[in-house]
Write an enzyme that holds these catalytic residues in place. Sequence first.
Site, PDB file in Angstrom:
ATOM      1  N   GLY A 152       0.856  -1.192   0.000  1.00 10.99           N
ATOM      2  CA  GLY A 152       0.000   0.000   0.000  1.00 10.99           C
ATOM      3  C   GLY A 152       0.889   1.237   0.000  1.00 10.99           C
ATOM      4  O   GLY A 152       2.042   1.191  -0.436  1.00 10.99           O
ATOM      5  N   ARG A 153       0.332   2.306   0.542  1.00 12.50           N
ATOM      6  CA  ARG A 153       1.069   3.584   0.474  1.00 12.50           C
ATOM      7  C   ARG A 153       2.366   3.534   1.259  1.00 12.50           C
ATOM      8  O   ARG A 153       3.394   4.053   0.803  1.00 12.50           O
ATOM      9  CB  ARG A 153       0.164   4.710   0.994  1.00 12.50           C
ATOM     10  CG  ARG A 153      -1.015   4.953   0.067  1.00 12.50           C
ATOM     11  CD  ARG A 153      -2.094   5.767   0.723  1.00 12.50           C
ATOM     12  NE  ARG A 153      -2.809   4.960   1.716  1.00 12.50           N
ATOM     13  CZ  ARG A 153      -4.083   5.126   2.046  1.00 12.50           C
ATOM     14  NH1 ARG A 153      -4.768   6.087   1.474  1.00 12.50           N
ATOM     15  NH2 ARG A 153      -4.658   4.375   2.959  1.00 12.50           N
ATOM     16  N   ILE A 154       2.339   2.908   2.436  1.00 16.79           N
ATOM     17  CA  ILE A 154       3.573   2.856   3.240  1.00 16.79           C
ATOM     18  C   ILE A 154       4.556   1.858   2.624  1.00 16.79           C
ATOM     19  O   ILE A 154       5.756   2.119   2.555  1.00 16.79           O
ATOM     20  CB  ILE A 154       3.260   2.518   4.714  1.00 16.79           C
ATOM     21  CG1 ILE A 154       2.363   3.606   5.319  1.00 16.79           C
ATOM     22  CG2 ILE A 154       4.549   2.384   5.525  1.00 16.79           C
ATOM     23  CD1 ILE A 154       1.811   3.280   6.705  1.00 16.79           C
ATOM     24  N   ARG A 174      -2.401  -8.318  -1.550  1.00 16.85           N
ATOM     25  CA  ARG A 174      -3.677  -8.927  -1.924  1.00 16.85           C
ATOM     26  C   ARG A 174      -3.848  -8.922  -3.437  1.00 16.85           C
ATOM     27  O   ARG A 174      -4.261  -9.871  -4.056  1.00 16.85           O
ATOM     28  CB  ARG A 174      -4.827  -8.091  -1.335  1.00 16.85           C
ATOM     29  CG  ARG A 174      -5.544  -8.721  -0.196  1.00 16.85           C
ATOM     30  CD  ARG A 174      -6.532  -7.758   0.360  1.00 16.85           C
ATOM     31  NE  ARG A 174      -5.995  -6.373   0.287  1.00 16.85           N
ATOM     32  CZ  ARG A 174      -6.591  -5.317   0.785  1.00 16.85           C
ATOM     33  NH1 ARG A 174      -7.749  -5.443   1.369  1.00 16.85           N
ATOM     34  NH2 ARG A 174      -6.050  -4.120   0.695  1.00 16.85           N
ATOM     35  N   SER A 175      -3.535  -7.755  -4.032  1.00 17.64           N
ATOM     36  CA  SER A 175      -3.622  -7.672  -5.487  1.00 17.64           C
ATOM     37  C   SER A 175      -2.393  -6.937  -5.998  1.00 17.64           C
ATOM     38  O   SER A 175      -1.767  -6.182  -5.246  1.00 17.64           O
ATOM     39  CB  SER A 175      -4.895  -6.929  -5.887  1.00 17.64           C
ATOM     40  OG  SER A 175      -4.972  -5.734  -5.156  1.00 17.64           O
ATOM     41  N   ILE A 233       6.317  -3.464  11.012  1.00 21.91           N
ATOM     42  CA  ILE A 233       5.893  -2.105  11.394  1.00 21.91           C
ATOM     43  C   ILE A 233       4.388  -1.957  11.176  1.00 21.91           C
ATOM     44  O   ILE A 233       3.879  -0.839  11.112  1.00 21.91           O
ATOM     45  CB  ILE A 233       6.651  -1.001  10.606  1.00 21.91           C
ATOM     46  CG1 ILE A 233       6.570  -1.239   9.086  1.00 21.91           C
ATOM     47  CG2 ILE A 233       8.086  -0.883  11.075  1.00 21.91           C
ATOM     48  CD1 ILE A 233       7.004  -0.040   8.255  1.00 21.91           C
ATOM     49  N   ARG A 235       1.114  -4.358  12.376  1.00 22.96           N
ATOM     50  CA  ARG A 235       0.267  -4.584  13.545  1.00 22.96           C
ATOM     51  C   ARG A 235       0.671  -5.881  14.223  1.00 22.96           C
ATOM     52  O   ARG A 235       1.059  -6.842  13.555  1.00 22.96           O
ATOM     53  CB  ARG A 235      -1.206  -4.747  13.142  1.00 22.96           C
ATOM     54  CG  ARG A 235      -2.002  -3.475  13.026  1.00 22.96           C
ATOM     55  CD  ARG A 235      -2.229  -2.782  14.361  1.00 22.96           C
ATOM     56  NE  ARG A 235      -2.962  -1.535  14.201  1.00 22.96           N
ATOM     57  CZ  ARG A 235      -2.426  -0.371  13.872  1.00 22.96           C
ATOM     58  NH1 ARG A 235      -1.136  -0.254  13.660  1.00 22.96           N
ATOM     59  NH2 ARG A 235      -3.174   0.716  13.760  1.00 22.96           N
ATOM     60  N   GLU A 264      -0.033  -5.942  22.625  1.00 22.18           N
ATOM     61  CA  GLU A 264       0.681  -4.770  23.148  1.00 22.18           C
ATOM     62  C   GLU A 264      -0.271  -3.863  23.924  1.00 22.18           C
ATOM     63  O   GLU A 264      -1.465  -3.848  23.632  1.00 22.18           O
ATOM     64  CB  GLU A 264       1.350  -4.002  21.996  1.00 22.18           C
ATOM     65  CG  GLU A 264       0.367  -3.364  21.024  1.00 22.18           C
ATOM     66  CD  GLU A 264       1.050  -2.680  19.857  1.00 22.18           C
ATOM     67  OE1 GLU A 264       1.872  -3.318  19.170  1.00 22.18           O
ATOM     68  OE2 GLU A 264       0.734  -1.496  19.644  1.00 22.18           O
ATOM     69  N   HIS A 282       5.910   0.697  19.364  1.00 23.61           N
ATOM     70  CA  HIS A 282       4.896   1.216  18.426  1.00 23.61           C
ATOM     71  C   HIS A 282       5.110   2.714  18.154  1.00 23.61           C
ATOM     72  O   HIS A 282       4.229   3.541  18.436  1.00 23.61           O
ATOM     73  CB  HIS A 282       3.476   0.944  18.951  1.00 23.61           C
ATOM     74  CG  HIS A 282       2.437   0.926  17.869  1.00 23.61           C
ATOM     75  ND1 HIS A 282       1.360   0.081  17.868  1.00 23.61           N
ATOM     76  CD2 HIS A 282       2.309   1.662  16.726  1.00 23.61           C
ATOM     77  CE1 HIS A 282       0.609   0.301  16.795  1.00 23.61           C
ATOM     78  NE2 HIS A 282       1.178   1.260  16.085  1.00 23.61           N
TER      79      HIS A 282
HETATM   80  C1  GLV Z   1      -0.289   3.287  13.705  1.00 23.67           C
HETATM   81  O1  GLV Z   1      -0.055   2.171  14.039  1.00 23.67           O
HETATM   82  C2  GLV Z   1      -1.265   3.617  12.713  1.00 23.67           C
HETATM   83  O2  GLV Z   1      -2.043   2.733  12.292  1.00 23.67           O
HETATM   84  O3  GLV Z   1      -1.317   4.783  12.334  1.00 23.67           O
END
Ligand code: GLV
Length: 329
Positions: A152-154, A174-175, A233, A235, A264, A282
Amino acid sequence: MQKILVARPIFPDVIERLKQYFDVDWNQGDVLPADEFTRRLADRDGALTAGDPVGAAVLAAAPRLRVVSNMAVGYNNFDMAAFNAANVLGTNTPDVLNESTADFGWALMMAAARRIAESEHWLRAGKWEKWAYDAFLGGDLYGSTLGVIGMGRIGQALARRAKGFNMQVIYHNRSRVAPEIEAELNAEYVSKQDLLRRADHVVLVLPYTQENHHTIGAAELALMKPSATLTNIARGGIVDDAALVEALRSKQIAAAGLDVFEGEPKLNPDLLTVPNVVLTPHIASATEATRRAMANLAADNLIAALGEGPRAGRPPNPINPEVIGRARS
Ligand code: GLV
């Protein structure tokens, strides 16, 4: 004046902005226990949360509530089926955190690969007596293969940085992403299994959903190279932390970097006993500028969704826009 709950401590100037429009109940203390969170929402029209669980029972106990604005891009704390059933809008804070989070993914990956935390702890413990040719040998990033799960974007921001390290980028998602994005990132789409077998450094940047639960467990770790690193990074729950502890202990993989954990802020205590893992609380999006941008965007969403401010009725980041304008049920 409409009433809102801000469930977490956030920047006081953002609270001041909200007070221009709303009667604000601001929790400046610890995370609210579920019963107190529910009670304080009872007469509220909107809420600003950061990871607080919101499901059918919470919504049923808050009949006026029309919007919950999460100060995070991930919103696995929202039961979106319950939001849709109750015609409650959820919003999140995408995009503003992409670059800071991608930077942090690199920091963790590099720290894991080059054993920065492990060697620093050793140095602090007073154990450094001589130079040694084989002290803390790690793995290279330059010229290696980066495997991104979740493009995705990140994920894209992370992959974009690989150019400077002359890395080959493979990804699973996923795609498939658009051909022009693949071309720009020089990224090859592969199956999850291929990625795990080929990557020198695997980074997880996918949302947590039921189907992504334990995307990386014992079977997946067994596919990885013994020299590989794993960085999460995204979840907690995407990785089976107990299986990861075993893989790190037995050197099935070289090292890991974790910013998120199952359950967490508590974490699997065994993680604290393995040296080849870098653990952070986090904080991937935690730069002053980015956290401010996230808080302000969460406020923008709330203000607009409750029909106030310059974007009244048009919140920038609706998760379920179809409920906008519908009566609360
Ligand atoms: C941090 O974990 C977020 O989802 O922005």
